[in-house]
Write a protein that holds these residues in place. Structure first.
Motif, mmCIF file in Angstrom:
data_model
loop_
_atom_site.group_PDB
_atom_site.id
_atom_site.type_symbol
_atom_site.label_atom_id
_atom_site.label_comp_id
_atom_site.label_asym_id
_atom_site.label_seq_id
_atom_site.Cartn_x
_atom_site.Cartn_y
_atom_site.Cartn_z
ATOM 1 N N THR A 253 -70.992 -10.146 -113.018
ATOM 2 C CA THR A 253 -70.774 -9.409 -111.762
ATOM 3 C C THR A 253 -71.670 -8.168 -111.702
ATOM 4 O O THR A 253 -72.131 -7.789 -110.631
ATOM 5 N N LYS A 272 -69.786 -3.953 -97.789
ATOM 6 C CA LYS A 272 -68.484 -4.409 -98.283
ATOM 7 C C LYS A 272 -68.650 -5.142 -99.611
ATOM 8 O O LYS A 272 -67.857 -4.988 -100.540
ATOM 9 N N TRP A 273 -69.688 -5.946 -99.664
ATOM 10 C CA TRP A 273 -69.951 -6.764 -100.851
ATOM 11 C C TRP A 273 -70.203 -5.873 -102.063
ATOM 12 O O TRP A 273 -69.652 -6.093 -103.149
ATOM 13 N N VAL A 275 -69.467 -2.637 -102.663
ATOM 14 C CA VAL A 275 -68.297 -1.872 -103.116
ATOM 15 C C VAL A 275 -67.324 -2.790 -103.852
ATOM 16 O O VAL A 275 -66.788 -2.449 -104.920
ATOM 17 N N SER A 276 -67.112 -3.985 -103.296
ATOM 18 C CA SER A 276 -66.187 -4.931 -103.929
ATOM 19 C C SER A 276 -66.704 -5.367 -105.294
ATOM 20 O O SER A 276 -65.930 -5.508 -106.251
ATOM 21 N N LEU A 277 -68.024 -5.580 -105.383
ATOM 22 C CA LEU A 277 -68.604 -6.044 -106.650
ATOM 23 C C LEU A 277 -68.450 -5.031 -107.776
ATOM 24 O O LEU A 277 -68.093 -5.390 -108.904
ATOM 25 N N ILE A 279 -66.260 -2.628 -107.973
ATOM 26 C CA ILE A 279 -64.830 -2.529 -108.326
ATOM 27 C C ILE A 279 -64.437 -3.691 -109.227
ATOM 28 O O ILE A 279 -63.766 -3.513 -110.256
ATOM 29 N N LEU A 280 -64.889 -4.884 -108.859
ATOM 30 C CA LEU A 280 -64.580 -6.068 -109.678
ATOM 31 C C LEU A 280 -65.170 -5.930 -111.085
ATOM 32 O O LEU A 280 -64.515 -6.250 -112.086
ATOM 33 N N CYS A 323 -57.485 0.297 -105.752
ATOM 34 C CA CYS A 323 -58.793 -0.118 -105.218
ATOM 35 C C CYS A 323 -58.634 -1.015 -103.994
ATOM 36 O O CYS A 323 -59.348 -0.848 -102.995
ATOM 37 N N VAL A 324 -57.706 -1.963 -104.063
ATOM 38 C CA VAL A 324 -57.498 -2.854 -102.917
ATOM 39 C C VAL A 324 -57.004 -2.052 -101.712
ATOM 40 O O VAL A 324 -57.476 -2.245 -100.581
ATOM 41 N N LEU A 327 -59.882 -0.112 -100.282
ATOM 42 C CA LEU A 327 -60.806 -1.018 -99.589
ATOM 43 C C LEU A 327 -60.256 -1.411 -98.220
ATOM 44 O O LEU A 327 -61.002 -1.430 -97.233
ATOM 45 N N TRP A 331 -62.168 -0.510 -94.844
ATOM 46 C CA TRP A 331 -62.928 -1.727 -94.518
ATOM 47 C C TRP A 331 -63.760 -1.587 -93.229
ATOM 48 O O TRP A 331 -64.942 -1.965 -93.191
#
Length: 651
Positions: A253, A272-273, A275-277, A279-280, A323-324, A327, A331
């Motif tokens: 990741t 969005k991608w 920030v999500s990446l 965090i993951l 985090c969720v 987000l 969003w």
């Protein structure tokens, strides 16, 4: 002396608490004085963790067995190098190392300067201090490194012999530097979300941190693979072990994030991608630590079972919910500035690269946790072996290698047929000729042929790109091509450093492909002066001997190695027995060249005779994998080398 470290750790949670309060209160009240108090708390934290860490290293080096950790992981006969390495040999020490590195990173980031630093850094430091608080609590409650032994101990148990290897001594540190480093772009992502500053500033500021973290995580994985190869005696370097997978998932990741971040920097897309990446990736670093310390899955790399798994699971849950939630709230503000314009473009190729990397990450995650899920649902723990991971991942890795050749050369926005022909005609011709040549040489397996051909395609695209750059530079400046070669790299270090890293991955891919497809292995019992053939090599067994030294007894076999008519020398595989009751270990004898390794293991012997049992492996192109690792170091250094023009732009 231990009281210095114990006292330092004892007040660490209070210092972090003061820092957190000062930052939060300072941000609410917009008070520079309180923000400065928070900044000073990060320095105090770095000082205290340094004091605690140096104290533990000192106690380990002098063998002060009054302390339980020292008695458990060192002994008087251990060399100073491994006494220091014992610092991260157990749970408490490795967690202290984690907190120490995190506190140093936090202090460095807190006192950095960049665009929007006054707004972002208080939040970034708050996030990093919060992570540090978790580790400080764990060290105080569940894994205290300065706990006194319950009884008088006159001799320590010693460091696990499997860990007494230079590669293994370095492996955990590099892995932690990678794991912890990803916390910094994560903290910046949280700051960007809270402030609704979702442009590319946070990505530009953290690009070096991301690359450094990725580099150390890569090195940690390669050092771990090399340790497995030279120390464990099974002839391989990667077994899809749960703890190996734990480090591989954030690497996948993190690699995806490194690439997709460029799209946002250049085009303002994929907010969005990205920030999500990140965090993951951060959550996966925590998950990896949880796997290593929870004991829910067996692994040769794991620490002993204990209560730490519950701590990490709770922390992962809290971080995930936070985090969720963040987000979801932010969003709408993460809408990209432009949309994808064409199916064939650099943007879409990077997106495909990301999807493939995430696909592999999900496969590895599912295969890793499946035994836990199956046990929870059926009561039986069903293990997932290497065939599952290889069957699912191999085709995806081949596609990733192909994309590695395509992504850098394809145009932004939209590629025309003319552009594609100009960039890919010669590399494609080279790849087709290579495939035919490989087939004529006897390469038959479909995936083997595809893997090698795609690797050579990438070599052709990178070489073609270097050639065009050097030609253009030479024509523009009148310099000779040798100087132009270095000038081209110097003028665009990030780009050509990236090419160097891609080339390194090609070396690793070829080494992995060849060693997986063509390795040979035999197990044989030999009497003294008997010989056995392995490929073009002849091994003649001369006999067994035994040497005794302090704390251990070593049984070894002398084996004369010949290639054709040429005698290469004597290789000496060993079996070591320890007086303190630790499990016997094997020392592998390896004769390594650029083309192949001869790998000899003393598997056992017949009691009362000198007849010995050997496992002999022939592994092609293993050195290419390790060389690829060194090339990654070179490529990363080139990409990271300070570029004043770019730094001025960021400021």
């Amino acid at each position: 002396m231990g009281f210095i470290g114990d006292f330092s750790l004892m007040i660490v949670p209070y210092v972090i608490g003061i820092g957190l309060f000062a930052y939060v209160y300072g941000m609410i009240k917009k008070s520079d004085r309180w923000i400065e108090t928070g900044r000073r708390a990060t320095l105090a934290l770095a000082f205290l963790t340094t004091a605690a860490s140096l104290t533990l290293i000192y106690l380990l080096s002098i063998g002060d067995f009054r302390y339980e950790y020292v008695a458990r992981y060192t002994s008087t006969d251990l060399s100073l190098f491994y006494k220091i390495a014992a610092f991260w040999g157990g749970n408490a020490g490795s967690l202290l190392l984690w907190l120490w590195l995190l506190s140093l990173y936090t202090a460095l980031v807190t006192y950095s300067k960049h665009k929007d630093s006054e707004q972002m850094l208080p939040i970034v430091s708050t996030v990093l201090l919060s992570i540090g608080l978790f580790f400080a609590i764990v060290l105080e409650t569940a894994a205290p490194p300065f706990k006194l032994a319950a009884n008088v101990v006159t001799e320590g148990s010693g460091l696990n012999p499997l860990l007494q290897n230079p590669g293994m001594a370095v492996h955990p540190v590099t892995l932690y530097l990678g794991y912890i480093g990803f916390g910094i772009p994560f903290a910046y992502a949280v700051a960007a979300l809270i402030l609704k500053k979702t442009d590319a500033v946070w990505l530009k500021v953290t690009r070096k941190w991301t690359l450094i973290s990725w580099f150390f995580l890569t090195m940690g994985i390669i050092y771990g693979a090399k340790w497995s190869y030279v120390e464990l005696g099974w002839g391989g370097y990667w077994a899809w072990d749960p703890v190996e997978n734990a480090s591989f998932m954030p690497w996948l990741t993190g690699t995806a994030f490194l690439h997709s971040a460029m799209i946002q920097e250049k085009k303002g897309m994929m907010k969005k991608w990205n920030v999500s990446l990140i965090i993951l990736t951060f959550l996966l670093t925590l998950f990896g630590t949880f796997l290593t310390r929870s004991g829910i899955l067996w692994s040769v790399h794991a620490f002993a079972n204990g209560p730490l798994g519950a701590y990490f699971l709770a922390f992962i849950g809290i971080a995930l919910v936070f985090c969720v939630g963040l987000l979801v709230v932010r969003w709408p503000s993460l809408k990209g500035e432009v949309e994808f314009e064409a199916a064939v473009s650099k943007e879409t190729s990077f997106m495909l690269n990301n999807l493939l990397l995430l696909g592999v990450a999900f496969t590895v995650f599912w295969g890793t946790i499946y035994p836990v899920i199956s046990e929870a649902l059926t009561g039986d723990k069903v293990m997932v072996g290497a065939p599952f991971f290889n069957r699912v991942s191999l085709p995806v890795f081949i596609l990733l290698v192909v994309l590695m050749g395509i992504c850098p050369l394809i145009a932004w926005k939209k590629s025309t047929l003319r552009n594609l022909r100009k960039n890919f005609l010669y590399p494609l011709i080279f790849a087709v000729i290579s495939a035919v040549f490989l087939f004529l040489l006897g390469v038959r397996g479909l995936f083997t042929l595809l893997s090698l051909t795609s690797a050579l395609f990438v070599v052709a695209t990178i070489s073609f790109e270097f050639y065009r750059g050097v030609e253009a530079r030479a024509q523009m400046t009148g310099q000779n091509k040798f100087i132009s070669f270095f000038q081209v790299i110097n003028r665009n270090r990030r780009r050509y450093g990236g090419y160097m890293i891609h080339l390194a991955v090609v070396f690793i891919a070829i080494g992995v492909t060849m060693s997986s497809a063509y390795s040979s292995q035999i197990q044989v019992m030999l009497k003294p002066d008997e010989r056995v053939n392995m490929k073009q090599y002849t091994l003649t067994y001369r006999g067994l001997s035994e040497e005794k030294s302090a704390g251990k007894s070593t049984v070894f076999a002398d084996v004369v190695l010949q290639k054709g008519d040429k005698t290469i020398g004597v290789v000496r595989p060993e079996r070591i027995f320890y007086a303190n009751g630790l499990q016997p270990t094997s020392e592998i004898a390896i004769y390594s060249t650029w083309s192949e390794d001869i790998y000899v293991v003393l598997a056992g012997w017949e009691e009362g005779t000198s007849n010995a049992v050997f496992e002999i492996h022939w592994n092609p192109l293993i050195q290419w994998i390790w060389f690829g690792g060194y090339l990654i170091i070179l490529g990363t250094l080139i990409a990271l080398w300070p570029d004043r023009r770019r730094d001025v732009m960021i400021e």
